[in-house]
Design a protein around this motif. Structure first.
Motif, PDB file in Angstrom:
ATOM      1  N   ASP A  93      32.527  30.181  64.630  1.00 50.54           N
ATOM      2  CA  ASP A  93      31.961  31.532  64.608  1.00 50.54           C
ATOM      3  C   ASP A  93      32.685  32.388  63.569  1.00 50.54           C
ATOM      4  O   ASP A  93      33.800  32.117  63.139  1.00 50.54           O
ATOM      5  CB  ASP A  93      31.904  32.136  66.013  1.00 50.54           C
ATOM      6  N   GLU A  94      31.961  33.394  63.197  1.00 44.95           N
ATOM      7  CA  GLU A  94      32.300  34.222  62.053  1.00 44.95           C
ATOM      8  C   GLU A  94      33.725  34.764  62.054  1.00 44.95           C
ATOM      9  O   GLU A  94      34.362  34.871  61.013  1.00 44.95           O
ATOM     10  CB  GLU A  94      31.296  35.362  62.138  1.00 44.95           C
ATOM     11  N   SER A  95      34.237  35.065  63.246  1.00 40.84           N
ATOM     12  CA  SER A  95      35.558  35.686  63.295  1.00 40.84           C
ATOM     13  C   SER A  95      36.645  34.753  62.771  1.00 40.84           C
ATOM     14  O   SER A  95      37.730  35.188  62.420  1.00 40.84           O
ATOM     15  CB  SER A  95      35.879  36.086  64.739  1.00 40.84           C
ATOM     16  N   ARG A  96      36.325  33.475  62.716  1.00 34.73           N
ATOM     17  CA  ARG A  96      37.334  32.515  62.246  1.00 34.73           C
ATOM     18  C   ARG A  96      37.116  32.064  60.801  1.00 34.73           C
ATOM     19  O   ARG A  96      37.851  31.233  60.299  1.00 34.73           O
ATOM     20  CB  ARG A  96      37.361  31.301  63.191  1.00 34.73           C
ATOM     21  N   HIS A  97      36.119  32.616  60.149  1.00 36.60           N
ATOM     22  CA  HIS A  97      35.910  32.254  58.736  1.00 36.60           C
ATOM     23  C   HIS A  97      37.006  32.853  57.868  1.00 36.60           C
ATOM     24  O   HIS A  97      37.484  33.955  58.119  1.00 36.60           O
ATOM     25  CB  HIS A  97      34.567  32.791  58.221  1.00 36.60           C
ATOM     26  N   GLU A  98      37.353  32.112  56.850  1.00 32.44           N
ATOM     27  CA  GLU A  98      38.361  32.601  55.911  1.00 32.44           C
ATOM     28  C   GLU A  98      37.914  32.180  54.524  1.00 32.44           C
ATOM     29  O   GLU A  98      37.673  30.999  54.277  1.00 32.44           O
ATOM     30  CB  GLU A  98      39.706  31.960  56.249  1.00 32.44           C
ATOM     31  N   SER A  99      37.813  33.149  53.629  1.00 36.18           N
ATOM     32  CA  SER A  99      37.330  32.821  52.300  1.00 36.18           C
ATOM     33  C   SER A  99      38.484  32.842  51.295  1.00 36.18           C
ATOM     34  O   SER A  99      39.428  33.625  51.446  1.00 36.18           O
ATOM     35  CB  SER A  99      36.243  33.825  51.911  1.00 36.18           C
ATOM     36  N   TYR A 100      38.429  31.952  50.326  1.00 35.87           N
ATOM     37  CA  TYR A 100      39.459  31.882  49.281  1.00 35.87           C
ATOM     38  C   TYR A 100      38.808  32.091  47.928  1.00 35.87           C
ATOM     39  O   TYR A 100      37.696  31.625  47.695  1.00 35.87           O
ATOM     40  CB  TYR A 100      40.132  30.506  49.252  1.00 35.87           C
ATOM     41  N   LEU A 101      39.541  32.749  47.066  1.00 33.55           N
ATOM     42  CA  LEU A 101      39.007  32.998  45.724  1.00 33.55           C
ATOM     43  C   LEU A 101      40.105  32.770  44.701  1.00 33.55           C
ATOM     44  O   LEU A 101      41.232  33.268  44.852  1.00 33.55           O
ATOM     45  CB  LEU A 101      38.498  34.445  45.647  1.00 33.55           C
ATOM     46  N   LEU A 102      39.784  31.996  43.673  1.00 34.17           N
ATOM     47  CA  LEU A 102      40.681  31.834  42.532  1.00 34.17           C
ATOM     48  C   LEU A 102      39.878  32.281  41.329  1.00 34.17           C
ATOM     49  O   LEU A 102      38.773  31.763  41.099  1.00 34.17           O
ATOM     50  CB  LEU A 102      41.089  30.362  42.413  1.00 34.17           C
ATOM     51  N   MET A 103      40.412  33.295  40.593  1.00 34.19           N
ATOM     52  CA  MET A 103      39.606  33.777  39.468  1.00 34.19           C
ATOM     53  C   MET A 103      40.455  33.991  38.236  1.00 34.19           C
ATOM     54  O   MET A 103      41.675  34.081  38.296  1.00 34.19           O
ATOM     55  CB  MET A 103      38.867  35.051  39.853  1.00 34.19           C
ATOM     56  N   MET A 104      39.786  34.085  37.106  1.00 36.64           N
ATOM     57  CA  MET A 104      40.486  34.181  35.840  1.00 36.64           C
ATOM     58  C   MET A 104      39.705  35.103  34.927  1.00 36.64           C
ATOM     59  O   MET A 104      38.484  35.066  34.875  1.00 36.64           O
ATOM     60  CB  MET A 104      40.556  32.790  35.208  1.00 36.64           C
ATOM     61  N   ASN A 105      40.451  35.965  34.236  1.00 36.66           N
ATOM     62  CA  ASN A 105      39.825  36.700  33.133  1.00 36.66           C
ATOM     63  C   ASN A 105      40.828  36.736  31.988  1.00 36.66           C
ATOM     64  O   ASN A 105      41.824  36.004  32.022  1.00 36.66           O
ATOM     65  CB  ASN A 105      39.373  38.090  33.580  1.00 36.66           C
ATOM     66  N   ASP A 106      40.583  37.548  31.002  1.00 34.16           N
ATOM     67  CA  ASP A 106      41.438  37.529  29.815  1.00 34.16           C
ATOM     68  C   ASP A 106      42.892  37.867  30.127  1.00 34.16           C
ATOM     69  O   ASP A 106      43.800  37.509  29.393  1.00 34.16           O
ATOM     70  CB  ASP A 106      40.899  38.517  28.770  1.00 34.16           C
ATOM     71  N   PHE A 107      43.120  38.598  31.241  1.00 37.08           N
ATOM     72  CA  PHE A 107      44.490  39.025  31.562  1.00 37.08           C
ATOM     73  C   PHE A 107      45.265  37.981  32.354  1.00 37.08           C
ATOM     74  O   PHE A 107      46.461  38.068  32.501  1.00 37.08           O
ATOM     75  CB  PHE A 107      44.462  40.342  32.342  1.00 37.08           C
TER      76      PHE A 107
END
Ligand SMILES: Cc1ncc(C[n+]2csc(CCOP(=O)(O)OP(=O)(O)O)c2C)c(N)n1
Lengths: 127, 560
Positions: free
Chosen positions: A82-96
């Motif tokens: 269920d939704e309360s246990r979802h965990e999202s991860y993000l790895l991102m990159m830009n010029d900096f």
């Protein structure tokens, strides 16, 4: 409009850590024509077992595929989380440079929308 | 103990009495051990047939059939056999050789990714990379094939695993597998619905055959006064002679059975997956019917028809539980009972059975009469199969074996060989089409060489009849690639293999031919020249409703 959250279902599986398991599990999704959005696979607290966490955008289909997953010999457990246990991860990159974040699915999709990173990968896990 | 010896030893311990196979380079260590094996090896002529033979054997005995093929082309040839078993939930253990682990993945000679290829068409499959895992794999394979919903299990064994030394103690360990759980939590609801039904019916599928629950189904039907209709795979689980049994449903089903399927108010479905050949257009199916779905496989409940009561368990156990739940209740003896009798009587057809050229229905009627009461019949695929499904009478303890799910032409003949090996005391007859038989006719060699006297009753119409029928009905008779312009003389063909054969061109000759075939002690072909224009009707066109039925000679007057 539906929020991102409403459209995501997350399935968590405990599986035998053996070659071929991913192919077998993914085969079920292919056959049932379910598009898998994200996958996290890794070792877990139990020896010789692994966890697979998948997110899909169709909760109804997700529910239907669960029984099929349970029929697989190497799948010990399969459930929707269920939704309360979802965990999202993000790895991102830009010029900096690079940045990594965790948060709810909604939070991170907002981040992506606002910062428009040049490159990114985002995934969902759950326990 | 050497790997190859382990395989043989564990097959023996499983009680295997026969394996069907074709050797090859990577299997030489195994075949060397087979020289001293306690069980029989039957050499077929094509690996597809190795699979079908093991499948026929498994279906006849309700225990696993074992087949063996070599790597690469052996394994790819075996695919159709395994897929056919998978679609009909038949327990096979299929063993293939594989190139050595050292070169696996390097496109070695006769390497194919059998592990990957077999994955979607098996209940489970293994590739044994570590010799120590071989005993565990073999033992688990048999358990998986025969636990819960049956199905084929494939084991891919590289040649160096067959030649490795394996500690003997691994052979006597216990290797448990997960047992699927029953779920009868909706039992009370089911009982209540059945009890208050006005027009109940029981639809029985292959699951009831595998769990051998014919007697229980009849008992339950008698309590409920519910007619029994069967799917193609369920044919024979109950005798057609019982007054509540209305025969096979579906696209080419009996109209009485189809009428009941679409006009009952409550449907108890036992061991069936509601295939599209049964439901027709699934969105229109049983919209006002309460369905109670019994299946051993939880993933079947709600798969094709949704939103009904599900009972998860084997047909035998659940049917018995339903009997226990309903026995003491007062069931209304409604109008329905009278109606069933009318329906059964109204389900007739009108054709001239003595006409020439021979009508296929005449052949089936004669087979119904003159095959023994405990005969096993198999079919090929096409009109021959549907004529059998529709017209052949399952009396006594007859068994009906057919490729329902995959619809594999060429299944029936090798399957009949497997069934005859399983039950040599029974008459076993494959009812064939001339297209199907030509896909597997080389197996006359196997039948003759191994003294397996099966009967092939060939419905010879000179066409790929079923496809022709569709071209006739739905493509304005624009016949394309359905006429078999140049077929062999089948009598000579069978004789060339050492079988006995007879051609039948007159209706009056059929009886004698069947009698001779039953008595024959070699394989026997009856080449019946039938009317090429006779279709298999009635037919509900694909995706259409019962009211769209094309009736043909069917006189069923109670229209849905
Ligand atoms: C292996 C395979 N190839 C093709 C088909 C498609 N098909 C279904 S029925 C049929 C014709 C069968 O002809 P025949 O065996 O002569 O039987 P009949 O319909 O004439 O009784 C064909 C080609 C099939 N079911 N299986």
């Amino acid at each position: 409009m539906k929020s991102v959250r409403d459209m995501v279902a997350v399935i968590s599986m405990l599986v035998d850590d053996e070659p071929g398991v991913m192919q077998r599990v993914m085969g079920e999704f292919t056959r049932k024509r379910i598009n898998v959005e994200t996958i996290v696979v890794g070792k877990c607290e139990k020896p010789d077992k692994a966890r697979i966490v998948l997110s899909v955008t169709d909760p109804v289909k997700a529910q239907a595929v669960i029984e099929h997953l349970r029929m697989l010999q190497e799948v010990n457990e399969a459930e929707t989380v269920d939704e309360s246990r979802h965990e999202s991860y993000l790895l991102m990159m830009n010029d900096f440079g690079k940045a990594r974040m965790t948060g709810s699915i909604e939070e991170l999709s907002n981040v992506i929308e606002k910062s428009q990173p040049k490159k990114y990968i985002s995934t969902v896990s759950a326990l | 103990m050497k790997g190859a010896k382990v395989v043989v030893e564990l097959l023996e311990r499983q009680g295997v009495e026969v394996v069907f196979g074709i050797p090859g380079g990577v299997l030489l260590p195994l075949y060397d051990e087979l020289v001293d094996a306690k069980f029989r090896h039957i050499l077929a002529r094509h690996e597809q047939c190795v699979g079908h033979m093991a499948d026929g054997y498994a279906r006849a005995l309700r225990k696993p059939g074992v087949c063996i093929a070599t790597s690469g082309p052996g394994a790819t040839n075996l695919v159709t056999g395994v897929a056919t078993a998978f679609m009909d939930s038949s327990p096979l253990v299929a063993i293939t050789g594989q190139v050595a682990t050292g070169v696996l993945g390097a496109d070695a000679f006769q390497e194919a990714d059998s592990f990957g290829i077999m994955m979607p068409i098996t209940k489970h499959n293994f590739r044994v990379m570590d010799p120590k895992q071989l005993p565990k794999t073999m033992i688990r394979a048999f358990k998986i094939a025969t636990t819960g919903r049956f199905g084929p299990v494939h084991i891919d064994i590289p040649i160096d695993v067959l030649t490795s030394d394996i500690p003997e103690k691994e052979l006597s360990k216990d290797y448990p597998i997960p047992i699927p759980k029953r779920n009868l939590s909706q039992m009370l609801d089911a009982v209540k619905i059945l009890e208050s039904a006005e027009r109940p019916a029981i639809l029985v599928g292959g699951g009831a055959i595998w769990s051998n629950s014919g007697l229980e189904i009849i008992k339950l039907a008698e309590i409920l006064m519910a007619p029994i209709i069967t799917t193609l795979m369920g044919k024979g689980v109950v005798p057609d002679t019982h007054p509540l049994v209305l025969g096979v449903v579906g696209m080419h089903g009996r109209q009485g059975a189809n009428y009941v399927l679409h006009n009952c108010d409550t449907l108890l479905a036992v061991g069936t997956r509601f295939s599209d050949r049964v439901t027709g257009k699934v969105s229109d199916f049983a919209r006002n019917t309460k369905i109670i779905h019994v299946d051993i496989d939880a993933s079947e409940i709600g798969k094709n028809v949704k939103g009904h009561i599900g009972l998860v368990g084997d047909a035998w156990t659940v049917t018995n539980a339903l009997i226990a739940g309903l026995q003491s209740r007062k069931i209304k003896q409604s109008e329905w009972k009278k109606r069933i009798k009318e329906i059964k009587e109204a389900c007739t057809c009108d054709f001239d059975l003595s006409g020439e050229p021979i009508k296929p229905q005449k052949v089936i009627k004669e087979l119904s009469r003159y095959l023994p009461d405990d005969a096993i019949v198999t079919t090929e695929v096409g009109q021959n199969q549907m004529w059998m499904a529709h017209f052949f009478e399952m009396s006594g303890t007859r068994q009906f074996i057919t490729s329902g799910g995959l619809g594999t032409m060429g299944f029936g003949f090798p399957a009949s060989i497997g069934a005859k090996v399983a039950k040599p005391e029974k008459a076993v007859c494959d009812v064939a089409g001339d297209g199907s038989l030509q896909m597997v006719s080389q197996e006359f060699s196997t039948a003759v060489e191994n003294n397996i006297p099966v009967i092939v009753c060939l419905m010879n119409n000179g066409w790929l009849g079923m496809v022709k029928q569709w071209q006739k009905l739905f493509y304005e008779k624009r016949y394309m690639a359905t006429m078999l312009g140049r077929s062999p003389d089948f009598v000579k063909l069978a004789q060339a293999y050492g079988a006995d054969a007879i051609r039948v061109e007159k209706p009056s000759e059929i009886k004698e031919a069947i009698k001779r075939a039953v008595k024959s002690d070699v394989a026997y072909l009856i080449d019946v020249v039938i009317d090429p224009e006779e279709d298999i009707l009635p037919m509900i066109p694909p995706g259409k409703k019962l009211t769209d039925t094309i009736y043909g000679r069917c006189c069923f007057s109670i229209k849905g």
